[in-house]
Design an enzyme around this catalytic site. Structure first.
Site, PDB file in Angstrom:
ATOM      1  N   CYS A  16       0.829  -1.213   0.000  1.00 28.38           N
ATOM      2  CA  CYS A  16       0.000   0.000   0.000  1.00 28.38           C
ATOM      3  C   CYS A  16       0.861   1.260   0.000  1.00 28.38           C
ATOM      4  CB  CYS A  16      -0.917  -0.017   1.222  1.00 28.38           C
ATOM      5  SG  CYS A  16      -2.349   1.071   1.033  1.00 28.38           S
ATOM      6  N   ASP A 150      -6.354  -3.177  11.075  1.00 21.61           N
ATOM      7  CA  ASP A 150      -5.188  -2.294  11.117  1.00 21.61           C
ATOM      8  C   ASP A 150      -5.105  -1.629  12.481  1.00 21.61           C
ATOM      9  OD1 ASP A 150      -2.950  -0.892  10.311  1.00 21.61           O
ATOM     10  OD2 ASP A 150      -4.009   0.480   8.979  1.00 21.61           O
TER      11      ASP A 150
END
Length: 234
Positions: A16, A150
């Site tokens: 990412c 996350d």
């Protein structure tokens, strides 16, 4: 409801915070499964400071993920179309009503990843996760295709900090999930302690020399040490 894949012996990999065209091509040649582009303007990895939507649309890959934080549904749909995104990652405080509305507006080919941010308060985390999972299992039409766990932060990710993965062992996770939050060479072996293994790993800041500038050699090494599931499936 989506089933976790049974034909892979390793979890898939998402990188990412991409901003560099040459690095993106290197990751494609390495067969990285998901390419993450951040469309959150406050992020130091805000992709539109580096690449246009036209450029992103021409990247030949079936795992292009657009990351959004509390963006309007109209803007997400427009960006997904212009950038030819394959996945939408909702990293903010989007509620069920918003997600259902977005699902109706998006092309059916575009999948939705909903992030569950895990903080330091374990009881609060448990309550939040239980509520989300209950809504998922009770929903006849599932607008979400994947979860992503996350570490919680004011910056909405990219902290390089790991949350307590043991929390995930307390639940039957009803959808395939991405595991994120400070994943590195040092802690990747801890994935073996997870009862329900992740569908994919999501790496970012631990594999950078600067925000958005990936360390390709480090990612190559990491791919070689991702642990295998004990039963041969993830």
């Amino acid at each position: 409801m989506n089933e976790q894949p049974t034909n892979n012996i390793f979890p898939e990999l998402k990188v990412c915070g991409l901003t560099n065209p040459e690095q993106i091509q290197e990751l494609i040649s390495m067969k990285v499964n998901f390419l993450g582009f951040i469309f959150y303007q406050k992020s130091p990895r805000y992709v539109l400071n580096h690449l246009s939507l036209d450029h992103i649309s021409k990247i030949d890959h079936q795992g292009k993920v657009g990351v959004f934080v509390n963006e309007t549904a109209e803007k997400i749909v427009e960006t997904a179309k212009k950038g030819k995104l394959n996945f939408i990652q909702l990293h903010g405080d989007e509620d069920d009503k918003f997600i259902n509305d977005l699902r109706e507006r998006l092309s059916s080919d575009v999948k939705i990843i909903k992030v569950i941010r895990i903080g330091n308060e374990m009881s609060e985390n448990r309550e939040k996760i239980e509520q989300i999972f209950t809504q998922t299992t009770n929903c006849n039409i599932q607008p979400i295709d994947y979860y992503l766990f996350d570490t919680d932060s004011k910056a909405f990710g990219g902290t390089g900090q790991q949350f307590d993965w043991n929390l995930l062992n307390e639940f039957e996770i009803p959808l395939p999930y991405f595991l994120s939050g400070g994943i590195s060479e040092e802690n990747i072996k801890n994935i073996e302690s997870l009862r329900q293994k992740p569908f994919a790993l999501d790496i970012n800041s631990k594999f950078e020399t600067a925000p958005g500038d990936k360390n390709i050699d480090k990612i190559k090494t990491f791919k070689t040490i991702i642990p295998m599931s004990p039963n041969g499936t993830f």
